[in-house]
Every structure is written in structure tokens, then in C-alpha cells.
Design a protein around this motif. Structure first.
Motif, mmCIF file in Angstrom:
data_model
loop_
_atom_site.group_PDB
_atom_site.id
_atom_site.type_symbol
_atom_site.label_atom_id
_atom_site.label_comp_id
_atom_site.label_asym_id
_atom_site.label_seq_id
_atom_site.Cartn_x
_atom_site.Cartn_y
_atom_site.Cartn_z
ATOM 1 N N SER A 48 24.286 42.776 40.873
ATOM 2 C CA SER A 48 25.296 41.878 41.449
ATOM 3 C C SER A 48 26.267 41.466 40.358
ATOM 4 C CB SER A 48 24.647 40.643 42.075
ATOM 5 O OG SER A 48 24.320 39.691 41.089
ATOM 6 N N VAL A 49 27.401 40.907 40.776
ATOM 7 C CA VAL A 49 28.384 40.460 39.793
ATOM 8 C C VAL A 49 27.808 39.345 38.926
ATOM 9 C CG1 VAL A 49 30.404 41.226 41.072
ATOM 10 C CG2 VAL A 49 29.528 38.928 41.434
ATOM 11 N N ARG A 78 30.111 48.188 43.671
ATOM 12 C CA ARG A 78 30.899 46.956 43.741
ATOM 13 C C ARG A 78 30.925 46.241 42.383
ATOM 14 N NH1 ARG A 78 29.186 46.868 49.044
ATOM 15 N NH2 ARG A 78 27.229 45.798 48.665
ATOM 16 N N VAL A 79 29.784 46.193 41.725
ATOM 17 C CA VAL A 79 29.698 45.532 40.420
ATOM 18 C C VAL A 79 30.595 46.241 39.403
ATOM 19 C CG1 VAL A 79 28.154 45.047 38.472
ATOM 20 C CG2 VAL A 79 27.399 44.570 40.803
ATOM 21 N N LYS A 81 33.199 48.212 39.947
ATOM 22 C CA LYS A 81 34.610 48.059 40.296
ATOM 23 C C LYS A 81 35.105 46.662 39.917
ATOM 24 C CE LYS A 81 34.685 51.739 43.646
ATOM 25 N NZ LYS A 81 34.839 52.184 45.025
ATOM 26 N N TYR A 82 34.273 45.654 40.120
ATOM 27 C CA TYR A 82 34.585 44.283 39.709
ATOM 28 C C TYR A 82 34.790 44.246 38.191
ATOM 29 C CZ TYR A 82 33.703 39.302 38.757
ATOM 30 O OH TYR A 82 33.780 38.005 38.322
ATOM 31 N N ALA A 83 33.869 44.876 37.440
ATOM 32 C CA ALA A 83 33.948 44.899 35.981
ATOM 33 C C ALA A 83 35.212 45.614 35.514
ATOM 34 C CB ALA A 83 32.710 45.575 35.404
ATOM 35 N N ARG A 84 35.515 46.706 36.171
ATOM 36 C CA ARG A 84 36.706 47.489 35.806
ATOM 37 C C ARG A 84 37.972 46.653 35.994
ATOM 38 N NH1 ARG A 84 38.421 53.149 38.656
ATOM 39 N NH2 ARG A 84 40.291 53.511 37.460
ATOM 40 N N CYS A 85 38.046 45.912 37.090
ATOM 41 C CA CYS A 85 39.214 45.062 37.349
ATOM 42 C C CYS A 85 39.352 43.966 36.295
ATOM 43 C CB CYS A 85 39.112 44.421 38.730
ATOM 44 S SG CYS A 85 39.374 45.573 40.071
ATOM 45 N N ARG A 86 38.256 43.566 35.705
ATOM 46 C CA ARG A 86 38.270 42.517 34.689
ATOM 47 C C ARG A 86 38.302 43.061 33.273
ATOM 48 N NH1 ARG A 86 37.512 41.164 39.220
ATOM 49 N NH2 ARG A 86 37.636 39.092 40.082
#
Length: 131
Positions: A48-49, A78-79, A81-86
Motif C-alpha cells: 500500500s502507499v 498502484r503503489v 505508480k503513486y511513487a513514480r508520480c512523486r
């Protein structure tokens, strides 16, 4: 490593000896202390994020699994992709590199019915990963 380094290792191994060897290898070669590396066992724990809280990097480890048989595949996608965006740096090793290639549009194929071991060339075909 720089101060306040915290790296999460998403681990995909069931063999306890292999798990310990992988952790020791990343600690040693990454110049990390044991407290700077947090392990998320993806075979038993849903990614999870929240695993990224205060993390400065991500490692996706190796595995005898095929990328399509990864437990919690959608959650891990999802995790990441979230990390990549950040802008959180990621390193994929063996299975981890294949998983990352697959989720970002690369082509991963089975080369042998007996499994793959060793090295193979990797070629960057575009800068799409720098979005």
C-alpha cells in the motif's frame, strides 16, 4: 547513504534463506544499515502507499514467480505508480525489473520452460518513463 535514507524492499520470495540473503545483499551493496531497509513481504502482505511513508527509495527484488502470477499485483502497480508520480527512485532487480517493465508498457517474455537465470541485455527504446 545520505542521512534519513529509508528504502522499502518489496520482496517476492518464499524461501527464508533466500529472503535473508537478498536483504543482506541490498544492505551490503546499497551501503544501508539494517534499520534503513524496510521489507514488505508481498507474498503475505498487501502493498500500500503507506509502505512509502518517509521512504526515499524503492527496491523490487527477485523471485521465481512470473510477473503475471504476482500476488497483490494490482495493489503493487498502484503503489509504484503513486511513487513514480512523486519522484521516488525505484530499482527493479530480476523479477522486479520485469515487473516494472511490464506495468510501464515493456515486453516481458518467457525464454525457457525451465525458468530464466543469469543476465540479459536491456534496451531503452524511449523516454516515456520520464513523464
Amino acid at each position: 547513504m545520505k542521512p534519513n535514507t529509508r528504502v522499502v524492499l518489496f520482496q517476492f520470495r518464499s524461501n527464508e534463506k533466500a529472503k535473508k540473503q537478498e536483504v543482506a545483499s541490498f544492505v551490503r551493496t546499497g551501503g544501508l544499515s539494517e534499520k534503513e531497509l524496510y521489507v514488505c513481504d508481498v507474498l503475505s502482505q498487501t502493498p500500500s502507499v503507506e509502505h512509502l511513508r518517509k521512504m526515499t527509495g524503492i527496491i523490487l527484488g527477485g523471485s521465481p514467480l512470473h510477473i503475471t502470477s504476482c500476488p497483490f499485483r494490482a495493489e503493487l502497480m498502484r503503489v509504484l505508480k503513486y511513487a513514480r508520480c512523486r519522484g521516488i527512485p525505484m530499482l527493479g532487480v530480476c523479477f522486479g525489473a520485469q515487473f516494472m517493465a511490464d506495468i510501464w508498457g515493456g515486453h516481458v517474455e518467457v525464454l525457457s520452460k525451465d525458468g530464466e537465470h543469469g543476465t540479459c541485455p536491456v534496451r531503452l527504446e524511449s523516454d516515456m518513463w520520464r513523464e
